[in-house]
Design an enzyme around this catalytic site. Structure first.
Site, PDB file in Angstrom:
ATOM      1  N   GLU A   1      -1.131   0.310  -5.315  1.00 52.03           N
ATOM      2  CA  GLU A   1      -1.158   1.842  -5.814  1.00 52.03           C
ATOM      3  C   GLU A   1      -0.110   1.774  -6.923  1.00 52.03           C
ATOM      4  O   GLU A   1      -0.431   2.476  -8.069  1.00 52.03           O
ATOM      5  CB  GLU A   1      -0.913   2.939  -4.937  1.00 52.03           C
ATOM      6  CG  GLU A   1      -2.128   3.260  -4.009  1.00 52.03           C
ATOM      7  CD  GLU A   1      -2.549   2.365  -2.781  1.00 52.03           C
ATOM      8  OE1 GLU A   1      -1.848   1.568  -2.728  1.00 52.03           O
ATOM      9  OE2 GLU A   1      -3.526   2.836  -2.179  1.00 52.03           O
TER      10      GLU A   1
ATOM     11  N   ASN B   1       0.725  -1.126   0.147  1.00 50.44           N
ATOM     12  CA  ASN B   1      -0.115  -0.022  -0.031  1.00 50.44           C
ATOM     13  C   ASN B   1       0.816   1.367   0.002  1.00 50.44           C
ATOM     14  O   ASN B   1       1.840   1.345   0.641  1.00 50.44           O
ATOM     15  CB  ASN B   1      -0.906  -0.066   1.247  1.00 50.44           C
ATOM     16  CG  ASN B   1      -2.119   0.908   1.036  1.00 50.44           C
ATOM     17  OD1 ASN B   1      -2.954   0.866   0.154  1.00 50.44           O
ATOM     18  ND2 ASN B   1      -2.106   2.313   1.480  1.00 50.44           N
ATOM     19  N   TRP B   2       0.596   2.205  -0.655  1.00 46.65           N
ATOM     20  CA  TRP B   2       1.142   3.639  -0.833  1.00 46.65           C
ATOM     21  C   TRP B   2       0.188   4.613  -0.457  1.00 46.65           C
ATOM     22  O   TRP B   2      -0.870   4.579  -0.965  1.00 46.65           O
ATOM     23  CB  TRP B   2       1.596   4.026  -2.187  1.00 46.65           C
ATOM     24  CG  TRP B   2       2.705   3.265  -2.858  1.00 46.65           C
ATOM     25  CD1 TRP B   2       3.475   2.098  -2.066  1.00 46.65           C
ATOM     26  CD2 TRP B   2       3.448   3.567  -4.055  1.00 46.65           C
ATOM     27  NE1 TRP B   2       4.350   1.745  -2.856  1.00 46.65           N
ATOM     28  CE2 TRP B   2       4.464   2.484  -3.893  1.00 46.65           C
ATOM     29  CE3 TRP B   2       3.577   4.452  -4.917  1.00 46.65           C
ATOM     30  CZ2 TRP B   2       5.390   2.443  -4.971  1.00 46.65           C
ATOM     31  CZ3 TRP B   2       4.435   4.274  -5.966  1.00 46.65           C
ATOM     32  CH2 TRP B   2       5.275   3.563  -6.103  1.00 46.65           C
ATOM     33  N   SER B   3       0.514   5.230   0.687  1.00 48.40           N
ATOM     34  CA  SER B   3      -0.560   6.418   1.048  1.00 48.40           C
ATOM     35  C   SER B   3       0.207   7.459   1.878  1.00 48.40           C
ATOM     36  O   SER B   3       1.411   7.328   1.722  1.00 48.40           O
ATOM     37  CB  SER B   3      -1.767   5.707   2.233  1.00 48.40           C
ATOM     38  OG  SER B   3      -0.689   5.366   3.347  1.00 48.40           O
ATOM     39  N   ILE B   4      -0.576   8.482   2.222  1.00 50.36           N
ATOM     40  CA  ILE B   4       0.066   9.373   2.709  1.00 50.36           C
ATOM     41  C   ILE B   4      -0.307   9.674   4.231  1.00 50.36           C
ATOM     42  O   ILE B   4      -1.565   9.648   4.551  1.00 50.36           O
ATOM     43  CB  ILE B   4      -0.122  10.931   2.015  1.00 50.36           C
ATOM     44  CG1 ILE B   4       0.428  11.003   0.494  1.00 50.36           C
ATOM     45  CG2 ILE B   4       0.600  12.128   2.869  1.00 50.36           C
ATOM     46  CD1 ILE B   4       0.448  12.446  -0.007  1.00 50.36           C
ATOM     47  N   ALA B   5       0.662   9.569   5.226  1.00 49.38           N
ATOM     48  CA  ALA B   5       0.151   9.931   6.430  1.00 49.38           C
ATOM     49  C   ALA B   5       1.254  10.666   7.148  1.00 49.38           C
ATOM     50  O   ALA B   5       2.507  10.213   6.889  1.00 49.38           O
ATOM     51  CB  ALA B   5       0.165   8.417   7.288  1.00 49.38           C
TER      52      ALA B   5
ATOM     53  N   LYS C   1     -15.180   3.337   2.563  1.00 49.43           N
ATOM     54  CA  LYS C   1     -13.892   4.064   2.863  1.00 49.43           C
ATOM     55  C   LYS C   1     -13.787   5.398   1.965  1.00 49.43           C
ATOM     56  O   LYS C   1     -13.361   6.269   2.539  1.00 49.43           O
ATOM     57  CB  LYS C   1     -12.520   3.175   2.727  1.00 49.43           C
ATOM     58  CG  LYS C   1     -11.667   3.811   3.119  1.00 49.43           C
ATOM     59  CD  LYS C   1     -10.405   2.935   3.219  1.00 49.43           C
ATOM     60  CE  LYS C   1      -8.794   3.673   3.367  1.00 49.43           C
ATOM     61  NZ  LYS C   1      -8.823   4.657   2.241  1.00 49.43           N
TER      62      LYS C   1
ATOM     63  N   GLU D   1      -4.513  20.670  10.936  1.00 48.62           N
ATOM     64  CA  GLU D   1      -4.973  19.640  10.262  1.00 48.62           C
ATOM     65  C   GLU D   1      -5.738  20.147   9.040  1.00 48.62           C
ATOM     66  O   GLU D   1      -6.106  21.085   8.811  1.00 48.62           O
ATOM     67  CB  GLU D   1      -5.886  18.627  10.949  1.00 48.62           C
ATOM     68  CG  GLU D   1      -5.023  17.861  11.782  1.00 48.62           C
ATOM     69  CD  GLU D   1      -5.993  16.906  12.902  1.00 48.62           C
ATOM     70  OE1 GLU D   1      -7.102  17.244  12.870  1.00 48.62           O
ATOM     71  OE2 GLU D   1      -5.301  15.917  13.398  1.00 48.62           O
TER      72      GLU D   1
HETATM   73  C1  LIG Z   1      -5.773  13.202   7.512  1.00 51.44           C
HETATM   74  C2  LIG Z   1      -4.384  13.320   7.120  1.00 51.44           C
HETATM   75  C3  LIG Z   1      -3.693  14.733   7.554  1.00 51.44           C
HETATM   76  C4  LIG Z   1      -4.218  15.797   8.544  1.00 51.44           C
HETATM   77  O1  LIG Z   1      -5.470  16.458   7.911  1.00 51.44           O
HETATM   78  O2  LIG Z   1      -3.543  16.207   9.162  1.00 51.44           O
HETATM   79  C5  LIG Z   1      -2.380  14.471   6.949  1.00 51.44           C
HETATM   80  C6  LIG Z   1      -1.885  15.950   6.561  1.00 51.44           C
HETATM   81  C7  LIG Z   1      -0.991  15.774   5.303  1.00 51.44           C
HETATM   82  C8  LIG Z   1       0.326  14.844   5.617  1.00 51.44           C
HETATM   83  C9  LIG Z   1      -0.519  17.030   4.835  1.00 51.44           C
HETATM   84  C10 LIG Z   1      -1.737  14.767   4.183  1.00 51.44           C
HETATM   85  C11 LIG Z   1      -1.720  15.244   2.936  1.00 51.44           C
HETATM   86  C12 LIG Z   1      -1.011  16.142   2.157  1.00 51.44           C
HETATM   87  C13 LIG Z   1      -2.646  14.226   2.092  1.00 51.44           C
HETATM   88  C14 LIG Z   1      -2.582  14.610   0.439  1.00 51.44           C
HETATM   89  C15 LIG Z   1      -3.312  13.204   2.398  1.00 51.44           C
HETATM   90  C16 LIG Z   1      -3.366  12.963   3.726  1.00 51.44           C
HETATM   91  C17 LIG Z   1      -2.393  13.940   4.518  1.00 51.44           C
HETATM   92  N1  LIG Z   1      -2.545  13.325   6.127  1.00 51.44           N
HETATM   93  C18 LIG Z   1      -3.510  12.585   6.685  1.00 51.44           C
HETATM   94  C19 LIG Z   1      -2.700  11.757   7.731  1.00 51.44           C
HETATM   95  O3  LIG Z   1      -1.952  12.128   8.370  1.00 51.44           O
HETATM   96  N2  LIG Z   1      -3.442  10.537   8.120  1.00 51.44           N
HETATM   97  C20 LIG Z   1      -4.568   9.885   7.174  1.00 51.44           C
HETATM   98  O4  LIG Z   1      -4.971   8.734   7.673  1.00 51.44           O
HETATM   99  N3  LIG Z   1      -4.515  10.467   6.038  1.00 51.44           N
HETATM  100  C21 LIG Z   1      -4.244  11.543   5.521  1.00 51.44           C
HETATM  101  N4  LIG Z   1      -4.290  11.925   4.315  1.00 51.44           N
HETATM  102  C22 LIG Z   1      -5.231  11.337   3.477  1.00 51.44           C
HETATM  103  C23 LIG Z   1      -4.876   9.943   2.791  1.00 51.44           C
HETATM  104  O5  LIG Z   1      -3.470  10.052   2.302  1.00 51.44           O
HETATM  105  C24 LIG Z   1      -5.812   9.486   2.054  1.00 51.44           C
HETATM  106  O6  LIG Z   1      -7.061   9.427   2.659  1.00 51.44           O
HETATM  107  C25 LIG Z   1      -5.421   8.118   1.316  1.00 51.44           C
HETATM  108  O7  LIG Z   1      -6.579   7.692   0.493  1.00 51.44           O
HETATM  109  C26 LIG Z   1      -5.031   7.187   2.112  1.00 51.44           C
HETATM  110  O8  LIG Z   1      -4.508   6.046   1.271  1.00 51.44           O
HETATM  111  P1  LIG Z   1      -5.309   4.588   1.632  1.00 51.44           P
HETATM  112  O9  LIG Z   1      -5.341   4.236   2.926  1.00 51.44           O
HETATM  113  O10 LIG Z   1      -6.841   4.811   0.894  1.00 51.44           O
HETATM  114  O11 LIG Z   1      -4.327   3.455   0.641  1.00 51.44           O
HETATM  115  K   LIG Z   2      -3.881   5.492  -1.496  1.00 53.27           K
HETATM  116 MN   LIG Z   3      -4.787   1.812  -0.536  1.00 50.33          MN
END
Ligand SMILES: CC1=C(C(=O)O)[C@@H]2CC(C)(C)c3c(C)c(C)cc4c3N2[C@@]12C(=O)NC(=O)N=C2N4C[C@H](O)[C@H](O)[C@H](O)COP(=O)(O)O
Ligand SMILES: [K+]
Ligand SMILES: [Mn+2]
Length: 498
Positions: free
Chosen positions: A230, A164-168, A391, A279
């Site tokens: 991804e 999985n590739w995601s942003i956290a 989701k 956030e």
């Molecule tokens: C909710 C999130 C953030 C926050 O609001 O603080 C934080 C801010 C940053 C890092 C800038 C940020 C950016 C710049 C972008 C573009 C997306 C996110 C985030 N961060 C959070 C995080 O810390 N935790 C989280 O659970 N999802 C986040 N997402 C959203 C996920 O990436 C998205 O929902 C994906 O679909 C997840 O992938 P899958 O699980 O589906 O594979």
């Molecule tokens: K993703």
């Molecule tokens: Mn995914």
């Protein structure tokens, strides 16, 4: 080919006149973030900070607001377009269509290459010292320096063939430690639980690819279905496999032309205080004190003169940032797919940036709607049940069902329909038994339950529209006058000196 690297993307921004390359020294302690935040709000050029105080040996320069609105009001979404190699005048509808364009294609697995730009410098073991990097403090209320806001968190399922590739997000806590938010029902949390359940007792190998190819970062921000790797979806999107290289200290693979790669293991037992963090809804709650898993860092590899992309989340009505232009737009794509796969006459879904992407407008084709012989109660409960129990809809708390006379990308249109056609109470269909998005302020700091409910579908269609009738003339210049009158008015407009 979409910008297959941050460097190519920066060149595209420079060619567009949408980049401010800054050689003056800037302080990563708040100054850089304040500039980036104002860039979103002023629709200014994307800042590339070449001289960050404390940077050394190529770690690192900072690129702000890669997914913010462009500085040219004629092409507001051009930065997103450049990330996907779409024409500069691409609309958000084009971005959504592009990101959905591989839905019916075969996944195209990445290929492994021996080396790449991210291997130009390798820092291992005791030489790893995150506290020596110019990590940015993004908001005066933040609980730490968030080095990870636009990197890709790469984690594998312990037994299934799913990477999985995601942003956290993740902040630095020590020379070789970070702590980062791992929140249900995100896939990283699902994989974290799978590792814990696997009983291996082993910590979880991960990589964070900072400054990865933009289209890969887009897919990381998209709620693709569980089980979809991804990287394989990106391959299908591009029509050619991504090139990945193996990490130094574990078996994860990262995009070869990433700017910076952090490698290590996520502890399945150790946690630390994470946050507060400014956030995506524009708040940094001071009482934020959740315990989150620790990321151990065993290696840093990077390109010479590496660039760290940085997002500074905040109030989107002043100027959307990547947590709106990427999270919102990409969740809209998956919600549209979900509703269309269910056979509903949905033509578009979009989360207006003015609503911190907490609302989503669902546009329906009224002719096809009439053929369904349905009503608001039935339709809204069907749409709500599909979206709110999936989701892809987790971050949305209000759905606005609008007709095809309303442009979901135009907030004026959406609010006009909501204000005038949605009768409070009778036209609102509430969902209290669905998963909530805990980061929404009225959930995390409100009066009711925190993890369930607080969701509603607003019917913004009059009963006649369910029969395919529009029993009114819209009173605006566009709709209120015959073509020849409009032509005459426009042709004489300048002469009147209006
Ligand atoms: C909710 C999130 C953030 C926050 O609001 O603080 C934080 C801010 C940053 C890092 C800038 C940020 C950016 C710049 C972008 C573009 C997306 C996110 C985030 N961060 C959070 C995080 O810390 N935790 C989280 O659970 N999802 C986040 N997402 C959203 C996920 O990436 C998205 O929902 C994906 O679909 C997840 O992938 P899958 O699980 O589906 O594979
Ligand atoms: K993703
Ligand atoms: Mn995914």
């Amino acid at each position: 080919m979409p910008s297959e690297s941050i460097m190519r993307f920066v060149e595209a921004l420079r060619r567009d006149g949408d980049l401010a390359s800054i050689d003056a020294e800037v302080d990563p302690h708040l100054e850089v973030a304040a500039i980036i935040r104002r860039v979103y709000e002023q629709r200014a050029k994307a800042p590339l900070f070449n001289n960050v105080k404390g940077a050394r040996n190529g770690l690192y320069r900072i690129l702000g607001a890669p997914g913010g609105l462009s500085s040219d009001p004629k092409f507001p979404y051009r930065r997103l377009a450049r990330q996907l190699a779409l024409p500069g005048d691409a609309t958000l509808g084009d971005v959504i269509d592009k990101m959905l364009s591989a839905k019916k294609s075969q996944p195209l697995p990445p290929v492994h290459v021996a080396t790449g730009p991210c291997k130009e410098n390798i820092i291992l073991g005791n030489d790893v010292d995150l506290t020596k990097l110019p990590n940015p403090l993004l908001n005066r209320a933040d609980g730490g320096d968030y080095i990870q806001t636009l990197g890709i968190n790469i984690v594998q399922h312990p037994t299934q063939d799913w990477t999985n590739w995601s942003i956290a997000r993740a902040m630095v806590t020590d020379k070789n430690k970070m702590v980062g938010l791992i929140m249900k029902p995100q896939h990283i949390a699902r994989l974290f639980d799978a590792w814990k359940k696997s009983g291996s007792g082993r910590d979880i190998p991960y990589a964070i690819a900072l400054g990865a190819p933009p289209i890969a970062t887009m897919a990381a921000s998209m709620p693709l279905p569980a089980g979809v790797s991804e990287a394989e979806y990106v391959g299908a999107l591009c029509g050619s496999p991504l090139e990945l290289v193996k990490c130094e200290t574990n078996d994860m693979y990262v995009p070869a032309n990433s700017e910076i790669v952090l490698e290590g293991t996520i502890s399945i037992s150790e946690t630390a205080k994470e946050g507060p963090f400014g956030e995506m809804h524009g708040y940094s709650f001071l009482d934020e004190n959740s315990q989150q898993p620790i990321y151990n860092v065993t290696a840093i590899t990077h390109r010479n003169d590496a660039i760290l992309p940085v997002c500074v989340p905040g109030r989107s009505s002043l100027g959307p940032d990547e947590t709106h232009t990427m999270i919102g737009t990409l969740a809209s794509a998956e919600m549209r797919q979900l509703l269309q796969d269910a056979g509903l006459p949905v033509t578009q879904v979009f989360t207006p940036y003015e609503t911190q992407v907490i609302w989503a407008a669902v546009q329906v084709d009224r002719k096809r709607l009439a053929e369904m012989g349905t009503n608001a109660q039935e339709l809204c409960n069907k749409i709500g049940s599909l979206v709110f129990r999936h989701k892809a809809g987790m971050q949305v708390h209000r759905l606005l069902v609008v007709g095809d006379d309303i442009d979901p990308f135009d907030f004026n249109d959406v609010t006009w329909a909501y204000a005038t056609r949605c009768r409070p109470y009778l036209d609102e269909f509430h969902f209290e038994d669905v998963p909530a998005y805990p980061l929404v302020p009225y959930m995390s700091h409100g009066t009711g339950t925190k993890l369930t409910g607080g969701k509603v579908v607003a019917n913004c269609l009059l009963p006649a529209e369910y029969k395919g009738q529009q029993e009114w003339v819209t009173c605006d210049f566009e709709n209120g006058y015959p073509e020849e009158i409009k032509k005459k008015v426009l042709s004489r407009w300048a002469d009147f000196g209006l």
